[in-house]
Design an enzyme around this catalytic site. Structure first.
Site, PDB file in Angstrom:
ATOM      1  N   HIS A  86       0.856  -1.196   0.000  1.00 58.47           N
ATOM      2  CA  HIS A  86       0.000   0.000   0.000  1.00 58.47           C
ATOM      3  C   HIS A  86       0.887   1.240   0.000  1.00 58.47           C
ATOM      4  CE1 HIS A  86      -3.831  -2.082   1.778  1.00 58.47           C
ATOM      5  NE2 HIS A  86      -3.748  -2.212   0.474  1.00 58.47           N
ATOM      6  N   ASP A 130      -3.002  -5.794  -6.399  1.00 61.99           N
ATOM      7  CA  ASP A 130      -2.173  -6.951  -6.045  1.00 61.99           C
ATOM      8  C   ASP A 130      -2.844  -8.272  -6.434  1.00 61.99           C
ATOM      9  OD1 ASP A 130      -3.912  -6.055  -3.959  1.00 61.99           O
ATOM     10  OD2 ASP A 130      -2.925  -7.367  -2.527  1.00 61.99           O
ATOM     11  N   TYR A 158      -1.823  -8.023   9.943  1.00 63.71           N
ATOM     12  CA  TYR A 158      -2.709  -7.788   8.797  1.00 63.71           C
ATOM     13  C   TYR A 158      -4.071  -7.306   9.282  1.00 63.71           C
ATOM     14  CZ  TYR A 158      -4.421  -8.578   4.066  1.00 63.71           C
ATOM     15  OH  TYR A 158      -4.929  -8.401   2.803  1.00 63.71           O
ATOM     16  N   HIS A 209     -11.749  -9.677  -5.820  1.00 62.94           N
ATOM     17  CA  HIS A 209     -11.327  -8.358  -5.322  1.00 62.94           C
ATOM     18  C   HIS A 209     -10.471  -7.698  -6.394  1.00 62.94           C
ATOM     19  CE1 HIS A 209      -9.908  -5.244  -2.731  1.00 62.94           C
ATOM     20  NE2 HIS A 209      -8.831  -5.844  -2.263  1.00 62.94           N
ATOM     21  N   HIS A 254     -12.031  -6.106   2.246  1.00 61.19           N
ATOM     22  CA  HIS A 254     -11.946  -4.789   2.858  1.00 61.19           C
ATOM     23  C   HIS A 254     -12.262  -3.644   1.884  1.00 61.19           C
ATOM     24  CE1 HIS A 254      -7.743  -3.548   1.389  1.00 61.19           C
ATOM     25  NE2 HIS A 254      -8.017  -4.690   0.793  1.00 61.19           N
ATOM     26  N   GLU A 274      -8.364  -5.031  -6.121  1.00 59.59           N
ATOM     27  CA  GLU A 274      -7.133  -4.296  -5.801  1.00 59.59           C
ATOM     28  C   GLU A 274      -5.986  -4.873  -6.637  1.00 59.59           C
ATOM     29  OE1 GLU A 274      -6.361  -3.747  -1.599  1.00 59.59           O
ATOM     30  OE2 GLU A 274      -4.894  -2.173  -2.024  1.00 59.59           O
ATOM     31  N   ASP A 294      -8.582 -11.342   0.648  1.00 59.33           N
ATOM     32  CA  ASP A 294      -7.709 -10.774   1.688  1.00 59.33           C
ATOM     33  C   ASP A 294      -8.022 -11.281   3.102  1.00 59.33           C
ATOM     34  OD1 ASP A 294      -5.985  -9.148   0.164  1.00 59.33           O
ATOM     35  OD2 ASP A 294      -7.449  -7.539   0.070  1.00 59.33           O
TER      36      ASP A 294
HETATM   37 FE1  FEO Z   1      -7.013  -5.625  -0.867  1.00 59.51          FE
HETATM   38 FE2  FEO Z   1      -4.503  -7.956  -1.084  1.00 59.51          FE
HETATM   39  O1  FEO Z   1      -5.585  -6.543  -1.641  1.00 59.51           O
END
Ligand code: FEO
Length: 397
Positions: A24, A84, A194, A80, A147, A82, A166
């Site tokens: 991040h 990654d 985490y 998800h 998330h 994001e 995640d």
């Molecule tokens: Fe919310 Fe591992 O990305």
């Protein structure tokens, strides 16, 4: 990293990122690296669940080609968006343009905006929707704000395998894939970090989602998160930990965070520490300038009290204390007590400002909060710090 069979017909095809040290952007330190877990479910039809971070696309493609012909991939499930996990999405869709994409409405909108220009076959799913692959069935469970708004879980009913992206993950690089192959204390340490740094503000939703999944009668034998180790020996361990963290249950422990200019606040911090210790209560002390903010936040979820100290400079607290206080405001840890302390010269102010920031983060100030001493603390003032440490210890016992 080689393809790993999770159960018959389900494979880990992801990548291990040994070298990442910040995630991040600069927001999250990852001392132990991470993994981007991607899962292939192979039956009469094949479904890839999540991809990997963009720089690891070639590894994912290589792994997939060991098992399937990508031009015959039927489905790409995006739990998800994001980067990654979706970084390899455009390339996989270029190699498998026939694949239908299964995701939430928000994920479809996000993917179109992030990876502009694609003409992808989106199939929007809601909680309870299923996708039959032959002998295996995928069930989708929306998990907004766990998330991100687009997040969802995918469950393979016949194998009891939950792929929650995640959730239940850890930033932990390893040559092994499963919880029974690694040092579980290291893994739980990263799982706590985490949760504390990413999921803490969504704790009410975590509790609700765990209840919903339980009410759906889902039998969870294996949890395959999108980062770190797969829980196959004891998935209950991480579920129980999430219940504890989400409820705000903590141990009888105190965390002291401070920094100092000419050692006066340092002396106060040590006296507080000794006071807590003298009562047999666990306490950890962090000097901010030599500590990692994310590690401190991890310690905090298992502690009942946080004591924050700084001398006054320019009517403010030291600038390196601010990022932690900013994070606390966003993370809103539950059920914490706290206090501020520090030295000052010709004018005070830092302690009051720290108190305001702690209150803003939902921390309940103890009545002894506000310890502020001029120039250098006297032996009597240090004795007072020691006694306050004892009193805080009594409150967390
Ligand atoms: Fe919310 Fe591992 O990305």
């Amino acid at each position: 990293m080689p393809v790993t069979k999770i159960v018959e017909g389900i494979y880990w095809v992801g990548a291990v990122d040994w070298n990442i040290r910040y995630f991040h952007g600069p927001a999250y330190s990852t001392h132990r690296g991470t993994t981007y877990n991607s899962y292939l479910v192979k039956d009469e039809k094949t479904a890839l669940v999540d991809t990997v971070y963009g720089p690891f696309t070639a590894e994912l493609v290589k792994n997939l080609r060991e098992i399937i012909d990508l031009s015959k991939l039927d489905y790409l499930v995006v739990n998800h968006i994001e980067t990654d996990h979706s970084g390899a999405f455009p390339e996989i869709m270029r190699l498998a343009p026939q694949a239908k994409v299964y995701c939430t409405q928000r994920a479809a909108e996000g993917l179109q905006k992030i990876y502009q220009g694609g003409n992808w076959d989106f199939n929007i799913v809601r909680t309870g929707d299923t996708l039959n692959l032959g002998a295996k069935t995928l069930t989708f469970i929306e998990a907004p704000m766990l998330h991100w708004p687009d997040s969802m879980f995918t469950y393979v009913k016949e194998d009891g395998v939950l792929l929650p992206n995640d959730a239940f993950g850890q930033h932990y690089a390893s040559s092994f894939r499963f919880d029974d192959e690694v040092d579980i204390h290291e893994v739980m340490d990263e799982a706590a970090k985490y949760y504390a740094n990413i999921l803490l503000p969504f704790s009410a939703l975590v509790l609700k989602k765990l209840e919903e999944v339980t009410n759906m009668g889902i039998d969870i034998k294996i949890i395959g998160p999108s980062h770190g180790i797969i829980w196959r020996q004891n998935p209950g361990r991480i579920i129980d930990a999430y219940l504890k963290w989400a409820k705000g249950d903590a141990d009888s422990k105190v965390v002291i965070v401070y920094d100092t200019m000419w050692e006066s606040t340092h002396k106060m911090a040590l006296a507080l520490l000794e006071g807590v210790q003298s009562q047999g209560v666990g306490v950890k002390l962090f000097k901010m300038s030599v500590s990692d903010r994310n590690d401190i936040i991890k310690e905090l979820i298992n502690a009942k009290a946080i004591l924050v100290g700084s001398p006054t400079i320019n009517n403010e607290f030291l600038p390196n204390i601010a990022p932690l206080l900013d994070d606390l405001k966003g993370l809103k840890p539950k059920n914490k007590i706290g206090m501020a302390f520090g030295s000052y010269g010709w004018g005070g102010g830092a302690v009051k400002l720290i108190e305001e920031r702690l209150k803003g983060a939902g921390v309940a100030l103890v009545e002894q909060s506000g310890l502020a001493f001029k120039w250098v603390p006297t032996p009597e003032e240090l004795k007072q710090c020691f006694e306050v440490g004892q009193q805080v210890a009594a409150q967390v016992k």
